[in-house]
Design a protein around this motif. Structure first.
Motif, mmCIF file in Angstrom:
data_model
loop_
_atom_site.group_PDB
_atom_site.id
_atom_site.type_symbol
_atom_site.label_atom_id
_atom_site.label_comp_id
_atom_site.label_asym_id
_atom_site.label_seq_id
_atom_site.Cartn_x
_atom_site.Cartn_y
_atom_site.Cartn_z
ATOM 1 N N THR A 103 10.876 31.603 -69.435
ATOM 2 C CA THR A 103 10.839 32.265 -68.135
ATOM 3 C C THR A 103 11.092 33.754 -68.320
ATOM 4 N N ALA A 104 10.168 34.585 -67.857
ATOM 5 C CA ALA A 104 10.314 36.041 -67.995
ATOM 6 C C ALA A 104 11.213 36.568 -66.876
ATOM 7 N N GLN A 105 12.329 37.157 -67.246
ATOM 8 C CA GLN A 105 13.244 37.735 -66.255
ATOM 9 C C GLN A 105 12.773 39.126 -65.864
ATOM 10 N N GLU A 106 12.627 39.373 -64.568
ATOM 11 C CA GLU A 106 12.283 40.702 -64.089
ATOM 12 C C GLU A 106 13.558 41.536 -64.004
ATOM 13 N N ARG A 107 13.587 42.652 -64.752
ATOM 14 C CA ARG A 107 14.823 43.421 -64.873
ATOM 15 C C ARG A 107 14.770 44.769 -64.175
ATOM 16 N N VAL A 108 13.576 45.203 -63.741
ATOM 17 C CA VAL A 108 13.486 46.420 -62.933
ATOM 18 C C VAL A 108 12.806 46.074 -61.613
ATOM 19 N N GLU A 109 13.020 46.901 -60.596
ATOM 20 C CA GLU A 109 12.492 46.642 -59.266
ATOM 21 C C GLU A 109 11.883 47.919 -58.706
ATOM 22 N N GLU A 110 11.230 47.792 -57.562
ATOM 23 C CA GLU A 110 10.514 48.933 -56.991
ATOM 24 C C GLU A 110 11.440 50.107 -56.703
ATOM 25 N N SER A 111 12.697 49.827 -56.362
ATOM 26 C CA SER A 111 13.640 50.917 -56.075
ATOM 27 C C SER A 111 13.938 51.757 -57.311
ATOM 28 N N ASP A 112 13.585 51.255 -58.504
ATOM 29 C CA ASP A 112 13.800 52.023 -59.736
ATOM 30 C C ASP A 112 12.690 53.043 -59.970
ATOM 31 N N GLU A 113 11.599 52.956 -59.216
ATOM 32 C CA GLU A 113 10.522 53.924 -59.367
ATOM 33 C C GLU A 113 10.972 55.291 -58.868
ATOM 34 N N GLY A 114 10.476 56.336 -59.489
ATOM 35 C CA GLY A 114 10.824 57.689 -59.085
ATOM 36 C C GLY A 114 10.817 58.628 -60.274
ATOM 37 N N LEU A 115 11.403 59.802 -60.093
ATOM 38 C CA LEU A 115 11.466 60.807 -61.144
ATOM 39 C C LEU A 115 12.881 60.865 -61.714
ATOM 40 N N TYR A 116 12.969 60.890 -63.034
ATOM 41 C CA TYR A 116 14.254 60.928 -63.729
ATOM 42 C C TYR A 116 14.381 62.255 -64.473
ATOM 43 N N GLN A 117 15.596 62.823 -64.436
ATOM 44 C CA GLN A 117 15.844 64.102 -65.109
ATOM 45 C C GLN A 117 17.204 64.063 -65.788
ATOM 46 N N CYS A 118 17.234 64.553 -67.013
ATOM 47 C CA CYS A 118 18.467 64.635 -67.801
ATOM 48 C C CYS A 118 19.073 66.026 -67.628
ATOM 49 N N ILE A 119 20.401 66.084 -67.485
ATOM 50 C CA ILE A 119 21.124 67.345 -67.378
ATOM 51 C C ILE A 119 22.218 67.370 -68.435
ATOM 52 N N ALA A 120 22.220 68.430 -69.250
ATOM 53 C CA ALA A 120 23.262 68.631 -70.265
ATOM 54 C C ALA A 120 24.160 69.772 -69.801
ATOM 55 N N GLU A 121 25.482 69.564 -69.854
ATOM 56 C CA GLU A 121 26.429 70.549 -69.334
ATOM 57 C C GLU A 121 27.583 70.754 -70.307
ATOM 58 N N ASN A 122 28.048 71.973 -70.369
ATOM 59 C CA ASN A 122 29.346 72.250 -70.982
ATOM 60 C C ASN A 122 30.000 73.385 -70.191
ATOM 61 N N THR A 123 31.092 73.912 -70.705
ATOM 62 C CA THR A 123 31.858 74.918 -69.970
ATOM 63 C C THR A 123 31.031 76.165 -69.669
ATOM 64 N N PHE A 124 30.021 76.412 -70.472
ATOM 65 C CA PHE A 124 29.311 77.681 -70.384
ATOM 66 C C PHE A 124 27.940 77.590 -69.724
ATOM 67 N N GLY A 125 27.588 76.421 -69.200
ATOM 68 C CA GLY A 125 26.326 76.342 -68.483
ATOM 69 C C GLY A 125 25.725 74.953 -68.506
ATOM 70 N N SER A 126 24.482 74.874 -68.078
ATOM 71 C CA SER A 126 23.779 73.598 -68.024
ATOM 72 C C SER A 126 22.310 73.802 -68.344
ATOM 73 N N ALA A 127 21.664 72.732 -68.817
ATOM 74 C CA ALA A 127 20.230 72.748 -69.112
ATOM 75 C C ALA A 127 19.606 71.504 -68.510
ATOM 76 N N LEU A 128 18.415 71.686 -67.939
ATOM 77 C CA LEU A 128 17.718 70.591 -67.275
ATOM 78 C C LEU A 128 16.473 70.211 -68.067
ATOM 79 N N SER A 129 16.280 68.921 -68.252
ATOM 80 C CA SER A 129 15.076 68.446 -68.926
ATOM 81 C C SER A 129 13.897 68.447 -67.960
ATOM 82 N N LYS A 130 12.738 68.181 -68.492
ATOM 83 C CA LYS A 130 11.583 67.915 -67.640
ATOM 84 C C LYS A 130 11.807 66.601 -66.895
ATOM 85 N N LYS A 131 11.179 66.488 -65.739
ATOM 86 C CA LYS A 131 11.265 65.240 -64.973
ATOM 87 C C LYS A 131 10.206 64.260 -65.473
ATOM 88 N N VAL A 132 10.596 63.005 -65.550
ATOM 89 C CA VAL A 132 9.681 61.950 -65.972
ATOM 90 C C VAL A 132 9.448 61.016 -64.792
#
Length: 279
Positions: A103-132
């Motif tokens: 039996t194949a378990q469905e592990r993602v759902e429609e609410s998981d669709e969208g754009l994802y972006q990574c943000i890296a931060e430290n004391t001196f600033g932040s950097a944003l990745s491209k959106k996927v």
């Protein structure tokens, strides 16, 4: 606060022993190979990777937007459906150990669709990745169901329109046609052999530059989706070629010609196609 190439950074401090640096993204989250989106199989969690450098080492977080790129929400690492390991992200239902292997378990759902972006931060600033952009793979059925029976005069230009169903990824690059003899109980299963006279256009339609008696066959348009392991097949095109009068000759004309200009990324393969008809 300084802004350099879209990077937000606080004042950089340097002492005699150490240099402090705001984060810089070194590994961008990537979509599926060959596509401009991340294609989700419902049976497999979303897995995206991101990395960055900085001093001190950056912390990572992920933001999810809706399908329109709006309403950003910080993903919660304490959510049972979210796992973060450094810049690596996994989103999906936990694997059910009690689920039967067949039996194949469905592990993602429609609410998981969208754009994802990574943000890296430290004391001196932040950097944003491209959106996927993440979308669930699917393939609808053909919207028409009736067998199509058509008769053509020998030498005519003929186009059999596939009109493929909607799907993710786009069905057009994978479309192929098969044929069979009328009345064959196995149906049209033989791959169409393309030539200067019989071609497939960029919309997946089957084109006969000048149809001949041997083209009197049954045809179907096949639309596969490798992500979900399905192939949707069109109703049968029953093609009959009349030979009761000779085919009139005519000069060549375009059925499809490539655009006058086309942008392509450096190192990528550029493919152009042209189709002409005549007799």
């Amino acid at each position: 606060m300084l802004i350099i190439n879209g990077l937000q950074t606080k004042d950089v401090c340097i002492d005699d022993t150490k240099r402090y640096l705001a984060p810089t993204i070194t590994l961008q989250p990537k979509p599926a190979r060959g596509y401009d989106i991340f294609i989700m199989d419902k049976r497999v969690p979303i897995r995206l990777s991101c990395d960055a450098t900085g001093t001190p080492p950056p912390r990572f977080k992920w933001v999810k937007y809706d399908r329109n790129g709006e309403n950003p929400v910080d993903l919660d690492p304490n959510d049972d459906r979210v796992t973060m390991d450094g810049g690596n992200l996994e989103v999906g239902d936990p694997e059910d150990p009690g689920m039967k292997a067949e039996t194949a378990q469905e592990r993602v759902e429609e609410s998981d669709e969208g754009l994802y972006q990574c943000i890296a931060e430290n004391t001196f600033g932040s950097a944003l990745s491209k959106k996927v952009n993440a979308s669930i793979a699917f393939l609808d059925a053909f919207s028409w169901v009736e067998r199509k029976i058509d008769s053509y005069q020998i030498g005519e230009k003929v186009v059999l329109n596939c009109d493929p169903p909607n799907g993710v990824p786009s069905p057009y690059p994978a479309i192929y046609w098969t044929f069979g003899m009328p009345g064959d109980p196995k149906g049209p299963r033989n791959p169409v052999v393309y030539s200067d006279r019989v071609l497939q256009d960029v919309q997946g339609n089957l084109v006969f530059a000048n149809i001949q008696e041997q083209d009197s066959r049954d045809y179907v348009c096949n639309v596969p989706n490798a992500y979900i392991g399905e192939v949707k097949t069109s109703p049968i095109f029953e093609v009959t070629v009349n030979t009761n009068r000779p085919a009139p000759t005519r000069g060549p004309s375009w059925v499809y010609k490539p655009p006058q200009s086309k942008e392509v990324l450096r190192t990528k393969i550029l493919q152009l196609k042209c189709i002409a008809e005549g007799l």
